[in-house]
Design a protein around this motif. Structure first.
Motif, mmCIF file in Angstrom:
data_model
loop_
_atom_site.group_PDB
_atom_site.id
_atom_site.type_symbol
_atom_site.label_atom_id
_atom_site.label_comp_id
_atom_site.label_asym_id
_atom_site.label_seq_id
_atom_site.Cartn_x
_atom_site.Cartn_y
_atom_site.Cartn_z
ATOM 1 N N ARG A 95 0.801 -1.221 0.000
ATOM 2 C CA ARG A 95 0.000 0.000 0.000
ATOM 3 C C ARG A 95 0.839 1.279 0.000
ATOM 4 O O ARG A 95 0.399 2.316 -0.492
ATOM 5 N N ALA A 125 -1.982 3.657 -1.138
ATOM 6 C CA ALA A 125 -3.215 3.068 -1.666
ATOM 7 C C ALA A 125 -4.227 2.992 -0.528
ATOM 8 O O ALA A 125 -4.229 2.051 0.271
ATOM 9 N N LYS A 128 -7.981 -0.554 -1.815
ATOM 10 C CA LYS A 128 -7.582 -1.551 -2.813
ATOM 11 C C LYS A 128 -8.606 -2.678 -2.781
ATOM 12 O O LYS A 128 -8.557 -3.573 -1.950
ATOM 13 N N ASN A 133 -10.688 1.595 -6.248
ATOM 14 C CA ASN A 133 -9.337 1.890 -5.774
ATOM 15 C C ASN A 133 -9.202 3.385 -5.545
ATOM 16 O O ASN A 133 -9.747 4.200 -6.302
#
Length: 244
Positions: A95, A125, A128, A133
């Motif tokens: 991430r 991120a 996810k 996203n």
């Protein structure tokens, strides 16, 4: 500065392309093409190209982005604009990643000869999932704005400054063949809080085949202290999209 940035981008593009033949280091591309031509009472041409090439190898990733528009009316140029950005990422986790960014922008009617920036950052991120996203970025930049001779402020001058950039990209798979994307970025000066720029792109994409899609997008380019007549520049396009 202009030559150094362009040389760096070209060198990086060649390096990415040279690796494409290695299947373990495959380059993935996304290209959006739009073209409109009219003849008769009006004679206009408008062309836009939005392209991205990505390559991953281990924890490393490289992305090259190009966004350009060119338009004319009765043979007179009415729009000439392009943007190039190169980004390198190193993943700490699935991430969180380190990012280094190099960007260059030219817009004939913006009041700038060019705008350029480079510097490190962090990419995270936040979401996810299979259907959505959300990617967030924060960077610290060295920036240079070269004003055009016909700019309504600081004509012919060059402004170098420390800056920041914040960016978010959200993708939502609405249906099996329909995708929504929203991108928003803000870049500004630490020294002059009212000197900042924003870019937004909103898009809907419909899948036609494994490679081809049709899409519509709305882009907004904003300068809080404009060097030309208007603060905003808007572009609305219908595109043929290729993912390969």
């Amino acid at each position: 500065m202009k030559k150094i940035l362009l040389t760096s981008v070209v060198a990086a593009t060649v390096a990415l392309s040279a690796q494409a033949a290695d299947k373990t280091k495959e380059v993935v591309t996304h290209t959006e093409l739009g073209y409109i031509q009219t003849n008769g009472n009006t004679k206009t041409k408008t062309f836009n190209l939005d392209a991205k090439a990505e390559r991953q190898w281990g924890k490393h990733a490289g992305t090259l982005t190009f966004d350009g528009q060119n338009g004319s009316d009765q043979g007179t140029t009415t729009k000439k604009k392009y943007f190039i950005e190169l980004e390198y990422n190193y993943a700490f986790t699935d991430r969180l990643a380190f990012a280094y960014i190099l960007g260059y922008k030219y817009d004939k009617f913006s009041g700038y000869d060019y705008q350029a920036y480079t510097g490190p950052g962090i990419k995270y991120a936040a979401i996810k999932q299979a259907t959505q996203n959300l990617s967030l970025e924060m960077g610290l930049m060295y920036a240079r704005d070269k004003y055009a001779e016909d700019s309504i402020i600081n004509a012919g001058e060059t402004n170098d400054y420390a800056s920041y950039r914040l960016k978010g990209v959200y993708d939502l798979q609405i249906a099996e063949n329909l995708k929504f994307t929203q991108e928003l970025s803000v870049r500004g000066s630490f020294e002059e809080s009212d000197n900042y720029f924003a870019f937004s792109k909103t898009a809907l994409t419909s899948k036609l085949s494994d490679i081809f899609s049709a899409g519509v997008s709305y882009k907004l380019d904003y300068a809080n202290i404009p060097a030309a007549r208007y603060k905003t520049d808007e572009t609305f396009t219908f595109n043929l999209i290729m993912d390969y």
